[in-house]
Design an enzyme around this catalytic site. Sequence first.
Site, short mmCIF file in Angstrom:
data_model
loop_
_atom_site.label_atom_id
_atom_site.label_comp_id
_atom_site.label_asym_id
_atom_site.label_seq_id
_atom_site.Cartn_x
_atom_site.Cartn_y
_atom_site.Cartn_z
N LYS A 52 0.84 -1.21 0.00
CA LYS A 52 0.00 0.00 0.00
C LYS A 52 0.88 1.26 0.00
CE LYS A 52 -3.75 -2.36 2.47
NZ LYS A 52 -4.49 -2.55 3.72
N GLN A 96 -3.85 -1.35 9.97
CA GLN A 96 -3.92 -2.68 9.38
C GLN A 96 -4.46 -3.70 10.38
OE1 GLN A 96 -3.40 -3.23 6.16
NE2 GLN A 96 -3.70 -5.42 6.22
N ASP A 119 -10.36 3.35 4.83
CA ASP A 119 -10.71 1.92 4.80
C ASP A 119 -12.22 1.72 4.76
OD1 ASP A 119 -8.74 -0.08 4.64
OD2 ASP A 119 -8.08 0.30 6.70
N1 GUN Z 1 -6.76 -6.54 6.84
C1 GUN Z 1 -7.26 -7.27 5.82
N2 GUN Z 1 -7.81 -6.47 4.90
C2 GUN Z 1 -7.66 -5.21 5.34
C3 GUN Z 1 -8.03 -3.94 4.81
O1 GUN Z 1 -8.62 -3.79 3.74
N3 GUN Z 1 -7.68 -2.87 5.57
C4 GUN Z 1 -7.05 -2.99 6.76
N4 GUN Z 1 -6.77 -1.87 7.44
N5 GUN Z 1 -6.70 -4.15 7.27
C5 GUN Z 1 -7.01 -5.26 6.56
#
Ligand code: GUN
Length: 292
Positions: A52, A96, A119
């Site tokens: 990311k 995350q 998110d």
């Molecule tokens: N863990 C698994 N998928 C995601 C996501 O899309 N965003 C975040 N912050 N954590 C995750």
Amino acid sequence: MQLLDGKKAGQAIRDEIRLQVAQRLAEGKKQPHLAAILIGHNGASATYVGAKVKACEEAGIHSTLLHYESDLPEHELLEKIESLNNDTEVDGILVQLPLPKQIRETAVIHAIDPKKDVDGFHPVNQGLLMQGQPGFIPATPYGIILLLKQYGVETAGKEAVVIGRSNIVGRPMSVLLSQPGETGNCTVTLCHSKTKNLAEHIRRADIVVAALGQPEFVKADMIKPGSIVIDVGITRVENPSKKSGFELKGDVDFSSVAPLCSWITPVPGGVGPMTIAALLQNTLQACLQKDL
Ligand code: GUN
């Protein structure tokens, strides 16, 4: 069978974002800024956050990665989020998941300013999504919608079966596919671990979204010929013959299912890259909204 190539479609979106960011900078406007928080040493989480952050940099979006030890107390994380909420330089905040057990996921999600919640996990954004109003849509379902749009896949009137009811993927996906609009208007069935006769539901579907996290669960005998299959699964399965010691497996048994489909996403290279493109789109959006 045609591939829904998330790598290609995601790159096209990222290129477009890069142009928009460059245009902003040329006009003397603020550079979008994503703050990403990673806690602990989960290999998969570290890989995702790394991807990311790298994608942000490539698109001209400034990113800050804050990495904490796995024993970080919850109140310290909440204080950090509060300071990012108040930092006018920061447009988007991402924590995350999963989190270590001493930290409540709900407390963290609720602490993020909904205007910076790129998110789309905050109840305000999930509520806006439920009501079909503009807000941040979680990156994975949003990425799937962008992928269907990019390939002009028709969804109206189709039977869609979503497998998995998480707040991150399955539930928002079911809402998006049932909404009015270009990539909606489906009749949606949301299946989960307590669903009876799951295979029968899947067999009825024109569109299958597999987000249950069980490698190669969806087999050819569950698939109606001509259906559209979206594979959200990305599980690390041990494989000593690989340099990393593992390989990535989707929730769909690709080799047997693909020949039956009209469209299918590969793993890797399907939904994963679209999730990143959608996150960048949300971050740019968060920055643009501040201009208003
Ligand atoms: N863990 C698994 N998928 C995601 C996501 O899309 N965003 C975040 N912050 N954590 C995750």
